[in-house]
Structures are given as structure tokens and as C-alpha cells.
Design an enzyme around this catalytic site. Sequence first.
Site, PDB file in Angstrom:
ATOM      1  N   LYS A  22     -10.776  26.030  12.673  1.00  0.00           N
ATOM      2  CA  LYS A  22      -9.716  25.431  13.511  1.00  0.00           C
ATOM      3  C   LYS A  22      -8.601  26.436  13.771  1.00  0.00           C
ATOM      4  O   LYS A  22      -8.145  26.589  14.902  1.00  0.00           O
ATOM      5  CB  LYS A  22      -9.146  24.210  12.775  1.00  0.00           C
ATOM      6  CG  LYS A  22      -7.802  23.730  13.300  1.00  0.00           C
ATOM      7  CD  LYS A  22      -7.233  22.594  12.461  1.00  0.00           C
ATOM      8  CE  LYS A  22      -6.446  23.008  11.249  1.00  0.00           C
ATOM      9  NZ  LYS A  22      -5.017  23.280  11.454  1.00  0.00           N
ATOM     10  N   ASN A  23      -8.167  27.131  12.705  1.00  0.00           N
ATOM     11  CA  ASN A  23      -6.993  27.994  12.864  1.00  0.00           C
ATOM     12  C   ASN A  23      -7.295  29.298  13.604  1.00  0.00           C
ATOM     13  O   ASN A  23      -6.381  30.033  13.971  1.00  0.00           O
ATOM     14  CB  ASN A  23      -6.348  28.279  11.501  1.00  0.00           C
ATOM     15  CG  ASN A  23      -5.651  27.034  10.966  1.00  0.00           C
ATOM     16  OD1 ASN A  23      -5.481  26.051  11.686  1.00  0.00           O
ATOM     17  ND2 ASN A  23      -5.259  27.075   9.703  1.00  0.00           N
ATOM     18  N   ARG A  92       1.882  21.337  15.831  1.00  0.00           N
ATOM     19  CA  ARG A  92       2.786  22.470  15.785  1.00  0.00           C
ATOM     20  C   ARG A  92       2.162  23.739  16.370  1.00  0.00           C
ATOM     21  O   ARG A  92       2.848  24.582  16.943  1.00  0.00           O
ATOM     22  CB  ARG A  92       3.120  22.696  14.303  1.00  0.00           C
ATOM     23  CG  ARG A  92       4.512  23.024  14.070  1.00  0.00           C
ATOM     24  CD  ARG A  92       4.765  23.417  12.662  1.00  0.00           C
ATOM     25  NE  ARG A  92       5.864  24.344  12.677  1.00  0.00           N
ATOM     26  CZ  ARG A  92       5.738  25.612  12.915  1.00  0.00           C
ATOM     27  NH1 ARG A  92       4.546  26.132  13.117  1.00  0.00           N
ATOM     28  NH2 ARG A  92       6.790  26.387  12.935  1.00  0.00           N
ATOM     29  N   CYS A 116       7.886  19.931   9.172  1.00  0.00           N
ATOM     30  CA  CYS A 116       6.762  19.018   8.993  1.00  0.00           C
ATOM     31  C   CYS A 116       6.606  18.737   7.513  1.00  0.00           C
ATOM     32  O   CYS A 116       7.421  19.188   6.710  1.00  0.00           O
ATOM     33  CB  CYS A 116       5.485  19.604   9.588  1.00  0.00           C
ATOM     34  SG  CYS A 116       4.962  21.075   8.731  1.00  0.00           S
ATOM     35  N   ARG A 121       9.658  24.923   9.053  1.00  0.00           N
ATOM     36  CA  ARG A 121       8.724  25.885   9.645  1.00  0.00           C
ATOM     37  C   ARG A 121       9.390  26.550  10.833  1.00  0.00           C
ATOM     38  O   ARG A 121       9.134  26.202  11.989  1.00  0.00           O
ATOM     39  CB  ARG A 121       7.416  25.192  10.028  1.00  0.00           C
ATOM     40  CG  ARG A 121       6.831  24.535   8.812  1.00  0.00           C
ATOM     41  CD  ARG A 121       5.403  24.333   8.732  1.00  0.00           C
ATOM     42  NE  ARG A 121       4.485  25.280   9.276  1.00  0.00           N
ATOM     43  CZ  ARG A 121       3.262  24.938   9.638  1.00  0.00           C
ATOM     44  NH1 ARG A 121       2.870  23.698   9.554  1.00  0.00           N
ATOM     45  NH2 ARG A 121       2.431  25.842  10.092  1.00  0.00           N
ATOM     46  N   ASP A 307      -3.424  27.228   2.108  1.00  0.00           N
ATOM     47  CA  ASP A 307      -4.178  26.087   2.629  1.00  0.00           C
ATOM     48  C   ASP A 307      -5.252  25.583   1.658  1.00  0.00           C
ATOM     49  O   ASP A 307      -5.924  24.585   1.950  1.00  0.00           O
ATOM     50  CB  ASP A 307      -4.830  26.444   3.983  1.00  0.00           C
ATOM     51  CG  ASP A 307      -3.791  26.597   5.087  1.00  0.00           C
ATOM     52  OD1 ASP A 307      -2.630  26.199   4.883  1.00  0.00           O
ATOM     53  OD2 ASP A 307      -4.147  27.132   6.158  1.00  0.00           O
ATOM     54  N   ARG A 399      -7.543  15.939  11.401  1.00  0.00           N
ATOM     55  CA  ARG A 399      -6.993  17.081  12.133  1.00  0.00           C
ATOM     56  C   ARG A 399      -7.710  18.377  11.762  1.00  0.00           C
ATOM     57  O   ARG A 399      -7.662  19.348  12.523  1.00  0.00           O
ATOM     58  CB  ARG A 399      -5.504  17.239  11.815  1.00  0.00           C
ATOM     59  CG  ARG A 399      -4.680  16.056  12.248  1.00  0.00           C
ATOM     60  CD  ARG A 399      -3.238  16.290  11.985  1.00  0.00           C
ATOM     61  NE  ARG A 399      -2.810  17.530  12.630  1.00  0.00           N
ATOM     62  CZ  ARG A 399      -1.591  18.027  12.566  1.00  0.00           C
ATOM     63  NH1 ARG A 399      -0.673  17.394  11.874  1.00  0.00           N
ATOM     64  NH2 ARG A 399      -1.280  19.144  13.161  1.00  0.00           N
TER      65      ARG A 399
HETATM   66  C1  EPZ Z   1      -0.625  29.181   9.939  1.00  0.00           C
HETATM   67  O1  EPZ Z   1       0.608  28.534  10.246  1.00  0.00           O
HETATM   68  C2  EPZ Z   1      -1.650  28.077   9.753  1.00  0.00           C
HETATM   69  N1  EPZ Z   1      -1.732  27.265  10.956  1.00  0.00           N
HETATM   70  C3  EPZ Z   1      -1.277  27.209   8.549  1.00  0.00           C
HETATM   71  O2  EPZ Z   1      -2.338  26.296   8.336  1.00  0.00           O
HETATM   72  C4  EPZ Z   1      -1.149  28.108   7.309  1.00  0.00           C
HETATM   73  O3  EPZ Z   1      -0.714  27.324   6.220  1.00  0.00           O
HETATM   74  C5  EPZ Z   1      -0.155  29.225   7.573  1.00  0.00           C
HETATM   75  O4  EPZ Z   1      -0.541  29.965   8.756  1.00  0.00           O
HETATM   76  C6  EPZ Z   1      -0.042  30.226   6.433  1.00  0.00           C
HETATM   77  O5  EPZ Z   1      -1.299  30.771   6.149  1.00  0.00           O
HETATM   78  C7  EPZ Z   1      -2.489  27.638  11.979  1.00  0.00           C
HETATM   79  O6  EPZ Z   1      -3.086  28.701  11.978  1.00  0.00           O
HETATM   80  C8  EPZ Z   1      -2.603  26.707  13.117  1.00  0.00           C
HETATM   81  P1  EPZ Z   1       3.234  31.258   9.207  1.00  0.00           P
HETATM   82  P2  EPZ Z   1       1.831  29.396  10.768  1.00  0.00           P
HETATM   83  O7  EPZ Z   1       4.057  31.505  10.419  1.00  0.00           O
HETATM   84  O8  EPZ Z   1       1.354  30.576  11.492  1.00  0.00           O
HETATM   85  C9  EPZ Z   1       7.659  31.554   7.548  1.00  0.00           C
HETATM   86  C10 EPZ Z   1      -3.311  24.184   7.931  1.00  0.00           C
HETATM   87  O9  EPZ Z   1      -3.261  23.454   6.915  1.00  0.00           O
HETATM   88  N2  EPZ Z   1       8.047  31.814   8.934  1.00  0.00           N
HETATM   89  O10 EPZ Z   1       2.259  32.324   8.832  1.00  0.00           O
HETATM   90  O11 EPZ Z   1       2.746  28.472  11.454  1.00  0.00           O
HETATM   91  C11 EPZ Z   1       7.103  30.149   7.333  1.00  0.00           C
HETATM   92  O12 EPZ Z   1       8.130  29.206   7.172  1.00  0.00           O
HETATM   93  C12 EPZ Z   1      -2.069  24.878   8.453  1.00  0.00           C
HETATM   94  O13 EPZ Z   1      -4.346  24.383   8.572  1.00  0.00           O
HETATM   95  C13 EPZ Z   1       9.332  32.208   9.234  1.00  0.00           C
HETATM   96  O14 EPZ Z   1      10.182  32.320   8.351  1.00  0.00           O
HETATM   97  O15 EPZ Z   1       2.481  29.871   9.399  1.00  0.00           O
HETATM   98  C14 EPZ Z   1       6.263  30.364   6.103  1.00  0.00           C
HETATM   99  O16 EPZ Z   1       7.075  30.367   4.957  1.00  0.00           O
HETATM  100  C15 EPZ Z   1      -0.822  24.370   7.828  1.00  0.00           C
HETATM  101  N3  EPZ Z   1       9.669  32.451  10.547  1.00  0.00           N
HETATM  102  C16 EPZ Z   1       5.685  31.764   6.299  1.00  0.00           C
HETATM  103  O17 EPZ Z   1       6.569  32.407   7.235  1.00  0.00           O
HETATM  104  C17 EPZ Z   1       8.763  32.341  11.556  1.00  0.00           C
HETATM  105  O18 EPZ Z   1       9.110  32.591  12.713  1.00  0.00           O
HETATM  106  C18 EPZ Z   1       4.281  31.802   6.861  1.00  0.00           C
HETATM  107  O19 EPZ Z   1       4.179  30.942   7.989  1.00  0.00           O
HETATM  108  C19 EPZ Z   1       7.457  31.951  11.251  1.00  0.00           C
HETATM  109  C20 EPZ Z   1       7.121  31.698   9.926  1.00  0.00           C
END
Ligand code: EPZ
Length: 424
Positions: A22-23, A92, A116, A121, A307, A399
Amino acid sequence: MDCLVINGGHRLRGTLRVSGAKNAALPIMAAALLADGPSTIEDVPDLHDIQSQIDLLKMLGAEVVRTGSTIRIEVKDTGNSHAPYDVVRKMRASICVLGPLLAKRGIARVSMPGGCAIGDRPVDLHLRGLEALGASIDLENGDIVAKAKRLHGGAIFLGGNFGSTVLGTANVMSAATLAEGTTVIESAACEPEIVDLANYLRAMGAKITGDGTPRITIEGVTSLRGASHRIIPDRIEAGTFMIAAAITNGELQIDNVRPDHLMAFIDKLRAIGVIAEESGTGVIVSSQRNLRAVSLTTQPYPGFPTDLQAQFMALLTTADGNSIITEKIFPDRFMHVAELSRLGARIHREGPTVIVEGPRQLIGAPVMASDLRASAALVLAGLAARDTTTVNRVYHIDRGYEKIELRLKAVGADIQRKDEKDID
Ligand code: EPZ
């Protein structure tokens, strides 16, 4: 609303096939907006989030046709570049249309995602990255409005307090493919889903090197063609099934797995006493009780994935000793702790760290799913628990896992989907 009713205690045996990721599929489908011509994406799982992405792409002027697990995407009309709140609120990951729309159409209006169930996030890194490519970014009525006549290459640092950002890297890398000049992303996410996206973009004619490492270099081109691409296997679904084998003392042959995408996870499984062996295009996982406690910390790839944290916690309730789990990506991603405790788990939380006391005989109860991976953890716990576990709000699990109850049933689980209204 549907719920899953599980009578636990059955050993799972047999073969399961893992779906496409999915991701990986979500940002790749968004990147199809960059192409002049049709793209064909194979092994796309049939999930609610994928349907939301299809609906969004249609809203943005693409013709999307799904035939089984193959999706054909072709942009027909570039008049609307707005991903509204109603869509982004539901999913999201809609944020990943931001980079492709901006690069291809010169404008993107995407509703600012909120927090969320797994915590705050922010998207500040996505926006900083696109600004470094020359975009002007404003917030209007809750929408991010990004504009640029043509993006230009730049040097961008995408590291934040919690490591890099996966979808932020996807957005900036996708946008940079059509920028003028060379872009270097430092502290890029190294996740396999980013490599999969880069492979698709390269098939479209993009010039990208270094994906899979913290430094990605993109040399901009003036146009991209449509391409065919097959999505990588879902490493999180694979890990969830591996835990299903272990937590039921069963034995599962899990096909369509890339063990090299799951090294930190498999290392911890083996450390607690689970047997995991590579076999053909998959793995065989079995366990004979007597699991041992372990310490683990979630980290960006190639570290232990956030995850799979909730699902591994469910497994550790059955291991002997005190396990320690520290969540370094989403420090509040612990909604499952209270629900696992309802099943008899002993878990103590202190900030981003929990101690799981084991072994515990879990006992079935009604529980509430709060997010996708928390739901998976509750289903796994229900498979191991004595008596009946009812997992409510199961739409979360739909989902990310295709027809989970049918697939688990096929390998011996006693699990049924019911309407919550029909439960006493
Ligand atoms: C991706 O989300 C995945 N989603 C998430 O999977 C996964 O948990 C996550 O990566 C981490 O591996 C999809 O791919 C659709 P991040 P993403 O930006 O990209 C911080 C699932 O269960 N951050 O890598 O949105 C953030 O708060 C989902 O399938 C900032 O500070 O996650 C977090 O602490 C849930 N500023 C860290 O970085 C930003 O602009 C990593 O988040 C962006 C993120």
C-alpha cells in the site's frame, strides 16, 4: 459498522500470499500525474486507501481503470489541481499529490492534513523541500497552495527531529524529476517504498540515482512518459503474517516476501526464539512457545519499522520476561496499549517507552481499534487469546490489509466479520 469476532487458540498452518505494498502504491499512483500518457501499475492491493487515492486522481482529471490488481492511470484533464479537505481528512497520504501536481501543472492546492490517532504529523519538511525547488507556498483557508512556473534544482536537507520523512522524500523526489537542473536530497528516506517509486519514475524517463541511500540525486528532464510498473511486496503485511504464525505457535509459508526489506524485524523475531527461514520467494515461520523477551527501538529504515511496533508488542505479551519497546518515529503511537491490557496484557508506558511483562495468557474481550496497525495488533492478540475477542471499528484494518479475515481463516483461524449491531 463491522467488527471481527475471533475465537483464539488455533494454530495457523498453511500458505499465505502477501499483497503489493500500500505505502509504495499510494505515492506511485500520485506520481502517475507527472506522465504524458498512460501508466499501468500492477499488484495494487484492493484497500480503502487505494480506492480513496483512485477517487482523488479522478477528481484531479485522471482516467483510472482497475482490472483485478492492475490499475491504468491516464491524465485527461488538468483543469482541477485541488485535493480538498474531505479527501485529505480521510487519507493523509493524499499529501503525495502535492509534488507531482506542482511540478507538472505549476500549481497544487492540497488541504493541510491534520493530526491522527498516531500523533502529530506535520508536513513542514515537505514544504521546505518544495520551497528549496523554487515553489512559493501559502496557506489559504486550510489549503496548502504551492506555485511555481518551473521548479529549479537545489540542495535540500530533509532530516527532522524524528529522522527523515518518507512521503516528504516522495514528494520532493517526484517534483524534482521535472525541475530545471540537478537536485540533491540529503537525509532522504531510505525505505524500500522510495526505491520502488524511484524505479517507476526511472521507467517514465526520470534521471535519479542514490535512492535507497540518504543522498538522492535527481537530474531534471522536460517531460516524462507513462510506464508499466509492478509494486513491491508489502513488508508490513508480511511482518504481520509472520507474527500471526509465531503468536499461534503455528507454521506459515508466507509467499511474495522480500526478507531483505525486513532484516531488523526478522532479527528480533529470531532473537526471541521464532524460527524464520527463507524459502523460494517467501519465508517459512514457526514457533514452539518459549519465546524470550527482547528490547527494541523503532527507527527509520533499515531499522525496526514503526508500522510493526504494535503487532510485535502483541507477540511480546506471550514472551518470557520484561521486554522494552521504544518508539522513536511517532512517540505517541501507543493507542493499542490500553486495548491489549483489556485482553490481560501487562504493559507499562513511560513517555515513548513501554515495558511489556510476559508471558501472559491473553483472555478474549471486546476491544476497539484506533488505527490501522493497532487493529492488526488486536487481531493478532485475539488469535492467541483464550475465548472470544471482538475487534470493533474494523474499518481501520481494511485500510491496509485486504480481506484479512478470509486470508487468516484459510490458514486455520476462527475469525468472522460481523455487523457490530449483531453482537450482544
Ligand atoms: C509513512 O508516513 C507511512 N505512510 C507510515 O505508514 C509510516 O508509519 C511512516 O512513513 C514512517 O515509516 C505512507 O507511506 C502512506 P514520515 P509519512 O513523514 O511519510 C516527522 C501505516 O501504518 N515529520 O516519514 O507521513 C513525523 O511526524 C502508515 O501504513 C516531520 O517532523 O511519515 C514523524 O515523526 C502510518 N515533518 C517522522 O517525521 C514532516 O514534514 C516520520 O514521518 C514530515 C514528517
